[in-house]
Design a protein around this motif. Structure first.
Motif, PDB file in Angstrom:
ATOM      1  N   SER A 390     -14.866   0.046  -0.422  1.00  0.00           N
ATOM      2  CA  SER A 390     -14.822  -1.265   0.237  1.00  0.00           C
ATOM      3  C   SER A 390     -13.394  -1.776   0.219  1.00  0.00           C
ATOM      4  O   SER A 390     -12.577  -1.401  -0.637  1.00  0.00           O
ATOM      5  N   TRP A 391     -13.076  -2.675   1.175  1.00  0.00           N
ATOM      6  CA  TRP A 391     -11.744  -3.277   1.218  1.00  0.00           C
ATOM      7  C   TRP A 391     -11.513  -4.138  -0.017  1.00  0.00           C
ATOM      8  O   TRP A 391     -10.392  -4.198  -0.541  1.00  0.00           O
ATOM      9  N   GLU A 392     -12.546  -4.793  -0.475  1.00  0.00           N
ATOM     10  CA  GLU A 392     -12.399  -5.682  -1.630  1.00  0.00           C
ATOM     11  C   GLU A 392     -11.974  -4.921  -2.872  1.00  0.00           C
ATOM     12  O   GLU A 392     -11.198  -5.418  -3.695  1.00  0.00           O
ATOM     13  N   ALA A 393     -12.450  -3.673  -2.994  1.00  0.00           N
ATOM     14  CA  ALA A 393     -12.139  -2.884  -4.188  1.00  0.00           C
ATOM     15  C   ALA A 393     -10.660  -2.538  -4.287  1.00  0.00           C
ATOM     16  O   ALA A 393     -10.172  -2.191  -5.364  1.00  0.00           O
ATOM     17  N   LEU A 394      -9.924  -2.616  -3.166  1.00  0.00           N
ATOM     18  CA  LEU A 394      -8.487  -2.330  -3.204  1.00  0.00           C
ATOM     19  C   LEU A 394      -7.742  -3.318  -4.091  1.00  0.00           C
ATOM     20  O   LEU A 394      -6.691  -2.981  -4.648  1.00  0.00           O
ATOM     21  N   SER A 395      -8.255  -4.524  -4.221  1.00  0.00           N
ATOM     22  CA  SER A 395      -7.569  -5.534  -5.019  1.00  0.00           C
ATOM     23  C   SER A 395      -8.297  -5.885  -6.306  1.00  0.00           C
ATOM     24  O   SER A 395      -7.708  -6.522  -7.187  1.00  0.00           O
ATOM     25  N   THR A 396      -9.531  -5.460  -6.441  1.00  0.00           N
ATOM     26  CA  THR A 396     -10.325  -5.870  -7.605  1.00  0.00           C
ATOM     27  C   THR A 396     -10.520  -4.762  -8.636  1.00  0.00           C
ATOM     28  O   THR A 396     -11.068  -5.027  -9.702  1.00  0.00           O
ATOM     29  N   THR A 397     -10.091  -3.537  -8.345  1.00  0.00           N
ATOM     30  CA  THR A 397     -10.259  -2.431  -9.287  1.00  0.00           C
ATOM     31  C   THR A 397      -8.917  -1.775  -9.567  1.00  0.00           C
ATOM     32  O   THR A 397      -7.998  -1.832  -8.747  1.00  0.00           O
ATOM     33  N   SER A 398      -8.805  -1.151 -10.718  1.00  0.00           N
ATOM     34  CA  SER A 398      -7.565  -0.444 -11.073  1.00  0.00           C
ATOM     35  C   SER A 398      -7.291   0.687 -10.092  1.00  0.00           C
ATOM     36  O   SER A 398      -6.148   0.896  -9.667  1.00  0.00           O
ATOM     37  N   TYR A 399      -8.329   1.425  -9.733  1.00  0.00           N
ATOM     38  CA  TYR A 399      -8.157   2.526  -8.796  1.00  0.00           C
ATOM     39  C   TYR A 399      -7.627   2.001  -7.456  1.00  0.00           C
ATOM     40  O   TYR A 399      -6.708   2.579  -6.869  1.00  0.00           O
ATOM     41  N   GLY A 400      -8.188   0.902  -6.965  1.00  0.00           N
ATOM     42  CA  GLY A 400      -7.759   0.349  -5.691  1.00  0.00           C
ATOM     43  C   GLY A 400      -6.316  -0.104  -5.722  1.00  0.00           C
ATOM     44  O   GLY A 400      -5.547   0.138  -4.773  1.00  0.00           O
ATOM     45  N   ARG A 401      -5.897  -0.758  -6.800  1.00  0.00           N
ATOM     46  CA  ARG A 401      -4.518  -1.240  -6.886  1.00  0.00           C
ATOM     47  C   ARG A 401      -3.526  -0.083  -6.963  1.00  0.00           C
ATOM     48  O   ARG A 401      -2.462  -0.113  -6.339  1.00  0.00           O
ATOM     49  N   ILE A 402      -3.871   0.959  -7.733  1.00  0.00           N
ATOM     50  CA  ILE A 402      -2.989   2.128  -7.797  1.00  0.00           C
ATOM     51  C   ILE A 402      -2.925   2.809  -6.438  1.00  0.00           C
ATOM     52  O   ILE A 402      -1.865   3.279  -6.003  1.00  0.00           O
ATOM     53  N   LEU A 403      -4.048   2.843  -5.729  1.00  0.00           N
ATOM     54  CA  LEU A 403      -4.070   3.457  -4.404  1.00  0.00           C
ATOM     55  C   LEU A 403      -3.170   2.697  -3.432  1.00  0.00           C
ATOM     56  O   LEU A 403      -2.488   3.304  -2.596  1.00  0.00           O
ATOM     57  N   VAL A 404      -3.142   1.370  -3.530  1.00  0.00           N
ATOM     58  CA  VAL A 404      -2.263   0.586  -2.658  1.00  0.00           C
ATOM     59  C   VAL A 404      -0.803   0.942  -2.918  1.00  0.00           C
ATOM     60  O   VAL A 404      -0.001   1.087  -1.981  1.00  0.00           O
ATOM     61  N   VAL A 405      -0.445   1.105  -4.192  1.00  0.00           N
ATOM     62  CA  VAL A 405       0.926   1.511  -4.524  1.00  0.00           C
ATOM     63  C   VAL A 405       1.227   2.890  -3.943  1.00  0.00           C
ATOM     64  O   VAL A 405       2.312   3.137  -3.388  1.00  0.00           O
ATOM     65  N   LYS A 406       0.266   3.798  -4.048  1.00  0.00           N
ATOM     66  CA  LYS A 406       0.474   5.128  -3.485  1.00  0.00           C
ATOM     67  C   LYS A 406       0.648   5.062  -1.972  1.00  0.00           C
ATOM     68  O   LYS A 406       1.512   5.753  -1.407  1.00  0.00           O
ATOM     69  N   LEU A 407      -0.146   4.258  -1.298  1.00  0.00           N
ATOM     70  CA  LEU A 407      -0.034   4.136   0.156  1.00  0.00           C
ATOM     71  C   LEU A 407       1.337   3.591   0.550  1.00  0.00           C
ATOM     72  O   LEU A 407       1.939   4.043   1.536  1.00  0.00           O
TER      73      LEU A 407
END
Length: 649
Positions: A390-407
């Motif tokens: 989900s889009w929300e998980a990009l900001s609410t989970t550790s995995y999502g936040r690390i993925l944003v940095v990778k992107l």
């Protein structure tokens, strides 16, 4: 004209890349999260049981594995009361069950568990339940069992293994797809050796540390042979053993290929002090051509599978599709990043007798790298969807936040790669006219007098006749060489962009490795849902006081409904005296009524179990608020009915 700078600058560049990777590893290392989560337990967390259970069962969101000490049940005196190790319950691989000792005393018991989830990461936790009534407990359970020395070292070695795979796959693909002559260049051979050695050493260490990593043991337990025996029978251990076998096969093939390339009688053997003349595009010998490419591709696929088949791709949704996608993602990463480092090394080398990398090789790598990045983006998009959800998980989970940095890092890589391709195209454009100028058709000829004792011109006739040389030109030693790269300014810019792209690639690799050790967002959501369900009382317990108005006729009744939901329920009832002791009564009756819907009264039909009252098949048809009508009879003439409400879900 040669490219690059002294060998010392190449070494410094490689050291800088390694230092950047180590900084990211050491700075970002932390306890690895897992994929599975605890869904529930029987007895439930925090429950108070009237009688001692015969066994204890844990249920997880996904399949788990365990060792002899994965599940421990500790008495209030901190003594272990499960004599045998855990087993799967009823053949279900997402459960763990242990039998409990007979005649358990009253009090609070502690359950400590540590299992290995399907993607290879261990998870642990603890909870309590009570028999009779809660009490103090001397049991102590470590709360930081995830962050052990073995776990930290294991995480670091996983970074080293990914780096070794990138170097090995990238260097081999650069040789086979872009510039075969590079196989004879010593810096490239050293890069192959470093990649292979890093992968072998890290894999051996991971195999030894797998046991302490799973059990939260000490580093010295890595040499426990019994623990190592259990490791090699599990899926992660089997993957590591297969990886070692594949690396041994790769070493044999690389050695044979090097010996064939170094044969002095090979007609196309390159010369030069650096192990090969970099100016010759070169081709692989017939016995090292298509067959080597096919074998190399098979080995690379198999190596990547040893990761994909034992980590995140092997658990969760769409596993049959996720595993091949993960394999392609890993290989594309290796071809791009390892190839970049290889290109950077051959661009910067300069040694006596060595030639320069041809423009065509750089152009071919540009095409290969573009294809690899396209594969990375496509497979990465699928993996992101699969793991985030989900889009929300990009900001609410550790995995999502690390993925944003990778992107964000990937976007920077794409920008730098655009400039690299731009300079490559310009160099190719300039190299082509230079090659054409070497083939001037029939210019004006001048007679050159051959001086006695002077060395013969490379273009002198065999018969000793005076050669004709194009006016205004000199004989060129490299007339038959492929066109080299263009102007020095463009070459410098290409070297810079390649170096920046390689550094960013190392950053992306470090972030990717961190992601593989972080619980995916989908798993977080699933575990949160399971935790929320687990936090909901798995049993509904109410204690209702009663008072018959006469001396010694006071007390309370504890009613326990399990699971306290619509459907079949178990009901247990215990009568306590006013001072908290157990009381025996000749009759105890329980009926349930849902007044809002006009349902009931439903007779629970409690039966005396010699100390408590129970029924095991009470059917509750509807959710909502139910009224418990409890009738307690203490003598032939003394009885009282008390009421309490309970919510059924």
């Amino acid at each position: 004209m040669h490219l690059g700078s002294p060998p010392a600058r190449t070494s410094l560049t490689v050291l800088a890349l390694v230092a950047a990777l180590l900084a990211l590893v050491l700075g970002g290392a932390g306890p690895a999260f897992a994929h599975a989560g605890l869904r529930g337990s029987d007895p439930a967390e925090g429950s108070v049981l009237a009688t001692a259970p015969k066994q204890l069962t844990l249920t997880f969101t996904e399949s788990v594995g365990f060792s002899d000490d994965s599940l421990r049940v500790l008495s209030p005196e901190n003594e272990r009361v499960n004599p045998r190790p855990a087993q799967h319950a009823d053949g279900k691989d997402n459960t763990a069950r242990v039998e409990l000792s007979d005649k358990l005393a009253q009090g609070t018991y502690t359950v400590a568990w540590r299992v290995v989830s399907a993607d290879g990461h261990p998870i642990s936790g603890a909870f309590i339940f009570s028999i009779g009534k809660p009490s103090g407990t001397a049991a102590v359970v470590a709360t930081d069992s995830q962050d052990t020395a073995a776990a930290r070292l294991y995480g670091f070695l996983r970074h080293v293994a990914y780096s070794g795979l990138a170097l090995l796959v990238g260097a081999v693909s650069f040789v086979l797809l872009c510039w075969p002559t590079a196989a004879a260049v010593r810096p490239v051979r050293r890069l192959l050796t470093v990649g292979w050695a890093a992968l072998v050493v890290s894999t051996l260490a991971l195999l030894l540390l797998r046991g302490p990593y799973e059990t939260a043991g000490s580093l010295t337990s890595a040499f426990d042979l019994s623990q190592l025996g259990r490791t090699v029978t599990g899926r992660p251990g089997i993957a590591l053993v297969v990886r070692l076998a594949l690396l041994a096969t790769a070493a044999v093939l690389l050695r044979r290929s090097a010996l064939r390339l170094d044969r002095p009688d090979r007609p196309d053997r390159p010369g030069g002090g650096d192990g090969g003349d970099g100016g010759d595009e070169g081709t692989l010998p017939g016995d090292l051509g298509a067959r080597v490419r096919v074998v190399g591709a098979v080995l690379a696929l198999a190596l990547a599978f040893t990761w994909a088949g034992a980590e995140h791709a092997s658990a969760g949704i769409q596993v049959p599709l996720a595993i091949p996608v993960a394999v392609l993602h890993l290989l594309a990463m290796g071809v791009w990043l390892g190839g970049l480092i290889t290109l950077m090394i051959v661009l910067r080398r300069r040694a006596p007798g060595s030639g320069e990398v041809p423009a065509s090789a750089v152009g071919r790598f540009s095409t290969v790298a573009f294809t690899a990045i396209a594969v990375l983006v496509g497979t990465g998009a699928y993996q992101s969807w699969r793991q985030v959800g989900s889009w929300e998980a990009l900001s609410t989970t550790s995995y999502g936040r690390i993925l944003v940095v990778k992107l964000a890092a990937v976007v920077l890589v794409l920008v730098v790669a655009f400039f690299s391709r731009r300079w490559t195209a310009r160099l190719d454009h300039e190299a082509l006219p230079a090659a054409e100028r070497q083939k001037v058709p029939e210019p004006e000829r001048l007679r050159v007098v051959e001086t006695v004792g002077a060395p013969t011109s490379p273009v002198a006739s065999v018969a000793g006749s005076t050669p004709d040389v194009p006016a205004g030109t000199e004989p060129a030693d490299g007339a038959d060489e492929p066109p080299a790269l263009g102007t020095e300014e463009h070459r410098r810019r290409l070297r810079r962009t390649v170096a920046v792209e390689a550094v960013l690639g190392v950053v992306v690799l470090a972030i990717t490795t961190l992601l593989t050790g972080t619980q995916p967002s989908r798993a977080v959501d699933g575990a949160a849902t399971a935790a929320a369900t687990a936090l909901e009382p798995q049993t509904k317990v109410v204690t209702v006081p009663f008072d018959m108005g006469t001396a010694n006729q006071k007390g309370s009744v504890q009613i326990t409904l399990e699971p306290g939901r619509v459907g079949e329920n178990t009901v247990e009832a215990v009568v306590y005296t006013a001072d908290g002791g157990f009381a025996t009564v000749p009759e105890l009756r329980l009926t349930l009524t849902q007044e809002d819907l006009g349902i009931g009264p439903l007779d629970a039909k409690l039966k005396n179990q010699k100390g408590y009252w129970a029924t095991y098949d009470l059917q509750l048809p509807m959710a909502g608020s139910w009224t418990l009508n409890i009738t307690v009879r203490t003598t032939d003439i003394d009885q009282v009915t008390v009421r309490e409400t309970i919510r059924i879900t």
